[in-house]
Design an enzyme around this catalytic site. Structure first.
Site, short mmCIF file in Angstrom:
data_model
loop_
_atom_site.label_atom_id
_atom_site.label_comp_id
_atom_site.label_asym_id
_atom_site.label_seq_id
_atom_site.Cartn_x
_atom_site.Cartn_y
_atom_site.Cartn_z
N CYS A 1 32.14 34.98 52.51
CA CYS A 1 32.99 36.03 53.07
C CYS A 1 33.96 36.44 51.97
CB CYS A 1 33.73 35.49 54.28
SG CYS A 1 34.97 36.61 54.95
N CYS B 1 35.58 32.51 41.21
CA CYS B 1 34.77 32.85 40.05
C CYS B 1 34.67 31.66 39.10
CB CYS B 1 35.37 34.06 39.34
SG CYS B 1 34.56 34.43 37.77
N CYS C 1 32.87 40.28 39.05
CA CYS C 1 34.25 39.82 39.24
C CYS C 1 35.21 40.83 38.63
CB CYS C 1 34.42 38.46 38.57
SG CYS C 1 36.13 37.86 38.55
N CYS D 1 37.05 39.14 35.44
CA CYS D 1 36.44 38.85 34.13
C CYS D 1 35.07 39.50 33.96
CB CYS D 1 36.32 37.35 33.93
SG CYS D 1 35.05 36.60 34.97
N CYS E 1 36.63 32.85 35.48
CA CYS E 1 38.08 33.06 35.35
C CYS E 1 38.86 32.34 36.45
CB CYS E 1 38.41 34.55 35.35
SG CYS E 1 38.23 35.37 36.95
ZN ZN Z 1 35.99 36.11 37.09
#
Ligand code: ZN
Length: 179
Positions: A166, A146, A91, A94, A149
């Protein structure tokens, strides 16, 4: 904000609780073209929380729009759409490991596709988008974001019978397997 967990969404559909009202409020907001606002102080407390100023400081404009405002990058924006080196996609918000390159699914659509996320890495929510005008009407989509975060990653779609994540490559950072 589009950040209700799967459990909440299911329950909302079944019982029409306050969570349902909230989900529809979210949709109404999206229709009105207002800012997509991940709920960092709402019913779901994400482990990583930052102020908008901190996010803007950390992310470039496009990353901010995708991760924090729920925007969709234009197809082929990210090199990941048609390249997949061995490693783990993290990510951008984070650094949580989200998708392994082993689950990468090549598609000729201009975004990054995976068959699965890493366990306990991705939550789902409700999000309305027209994919930058690619759809004739804005449509309710299952959003992938995510777990740590709350950053918006993309959507979970069914393409020719196959469930695929996607994902905006803008939201990802591929770390090589041998790093
Ligand atoms: Zn994240």
């Amino acid at each position: 904000m589009g950040l209700l967990g799967t459990k909440h969404s299911r329950r909302a559909m079944l019982t029409g609780t306050a969570a349902s009202a909230m989900a529809w409020a979210i949709v109404a907001k999206a229709r009105a073209g207002e800012t997509y606002a991940p709920s960092v102080s709402g019913p779901f407390n994400f482990e990583v929380q930052k102020t908008e100023a901190e996010w803007r400081d950390q992310l470039n404009d496009l990353e901010y729009q995708v991760l924090r405002e729920g925007a969709t990058e234009f197809p082929t924006t990210s090199p990941y759409w048609n390249t997949n080196d061995p490693g783990m996609y993290h990510c951008k918000g984070c650094d949580l490991p989200l998708y392994t390159s082993e689950w990468y699914s090549p598609q000729q659509i201009g975004f990054v596709f995976f068959n699965h996320s890493d366990p306990n890495a991705v939550l789902t929510g409700i999000h309305q988008t027209d994919y930058n005008g690619a759809l004739p009407e804005p449509k309710m989509m299952m959003e992938a974001h995510c777990r740590r975060c709350g950053g918006h990653l993309g959507h979970i779609l069914i393409i020719e019978g196959e469930v695929l994540h996607c994902i905006n490559g803008t939201a990802l950072d591929l770390k090589p397997a041998d790093a």
